[in-house]
Write an enzyme that holds these catalytic residues in place. Structure first.
Site, PDB file in Angstrom:
ATOM      1  N   GLU A  74       0.825  -1.210   0.000  1.00 37.53           N
ATOM      2  CA  GLU A  74       0.000   0.000   0.000  1.00 37.53           C
ATOM      3  C   GLU A  74       0.862   1.264   0.000  1.00 37.53           C
ATOM      4  OE1 GLU A  74      -2.762  -0.314   3.254  1.00 37.53           O
ATOM      5  OE2 GLU A  74      -3.517  -2.244   2.547  1.00 37.53           O
ATOM      6  N   CYS A  75       1.947   1.234  -0.714  1.00 38.06           N
ATOM      7  CA  CYS A  75       2.916   2.324  -0.756  1.00 38.06           C
ATOM      8  C   CYS A  75       2.829   3.038  -2.099  1.00 38.06           C
ATOM      9  CB  CYS A  75       4.314   1.741  -0.548  1.00 38.06           C
ATOM     10  SG  CYS A  75       5.676   2.906  -0.672  1.00 38.06           S
ATOM     11  N   GLY A  76       3.203   4.280  -2.128  1.00 39.52           N
ATOM     12  CA  GLY A  76       3.256   4.999  -3.389  1.00 39.52           C
ATOM     13  C   GLY A  76       4.247   4.387  -4.368  1.00 39.52           C
TER      14      GLY A  76
ATOM     15  N   THR B   5       4.632   1.079  -4.633  1.00 39.25           N
ATOM     16  CA  THR B   5       4.186  -0.279  -4.933  1.00 39.25           C
ATOM     17  C   THR B   5       4.169  -0.589  -6.428  1.00 39.25           C
ATOM     18  OG1 THR B   5       2.937  -0.377  -2.869  1.00 39.25           O
ATOM     19  CG2 THR B   5       2.351  -1.985  -4.553  1.00 39.25           C
TER      20      THR B   5
END
Length: 167
Positions: free
Chosen positions: A35-37, A39
């Site tokens: 759920e990371c920018g 990803t």
């Protein structure tokens, strides 16, 4: 002498994977999060895996929830995220990369390749470590470095002779 191949990685279903199984290969080790920018870098990592696997590159993903709680899911949810990006390279069980609970492999990686200004801590998800065929840590790349930008360093590492090659 200690090297990356002296460590094991935890498997999502339990047990461990000896990194020695990839002795003689080049490894790109990445702490990942669903759920990371960053990803979407999964897609670029998969491209590297497909492009260079026949030459001996192994991309290895290490889920970590220490940065903004961006890897909160269980093993099945983590796997599902990788599948969304077509990931076929190994993604291990969630680990910690910083602090007292840091996995020994990541303690070693950070010691061998400190970050900017000599800092050791991993700053965010998708920090990448390139490891040579002999198990030595060659380089550390910041999360902002896109996987495709690592091609030159990977090709140089792949061009190195395998440790068991006789000259």
């Amino acid at each position: 002498m200690t090297g990356v191949f002296d460590f094991e990685a935890p498997l999502p279903g339990g047990g461990v994977q000896p990194l020695a199984d990839w002795r003689g290969d080049v490894l790109l080790m990445v702490n990942v999060a669903s759920e990371c920018g960053f990803t979407p870098q999964y897609a670029g990592l998969q491209t590297l895996h497909e492009r260079y696997a026949a030459q001996g590159l192994r991309v290895l993903g290490f889920p970590c929830n220490q940065f903004g709680g961006q890897e909160p899911g269980d093993a099945e949810q983590i796997r599902a995220c990788g599948l969304n990006y077509g990931v076929t390279f190994p993604v291990f069980a969630r680990i910690e990369v910083n602090g007292a609970g840091a996995h020994p492999l990541y303690r070693y990686l950070k010691e061998q390749a400190p970050g900017a200004l000599g800092t050791r801590a991993i700053k965010w998800n998708f920090t990448k470590f390139l490891v040579g065929r002999d198990g030595a840590v060659l380089e550390r790349f910041a999360p902002q470095r896109k996987p495709q930008d690592l091609a030159g360093a990977i090709e140089q590492a792949l061009a190195a002779a395998r440790p068991d090659d006789v000259r």
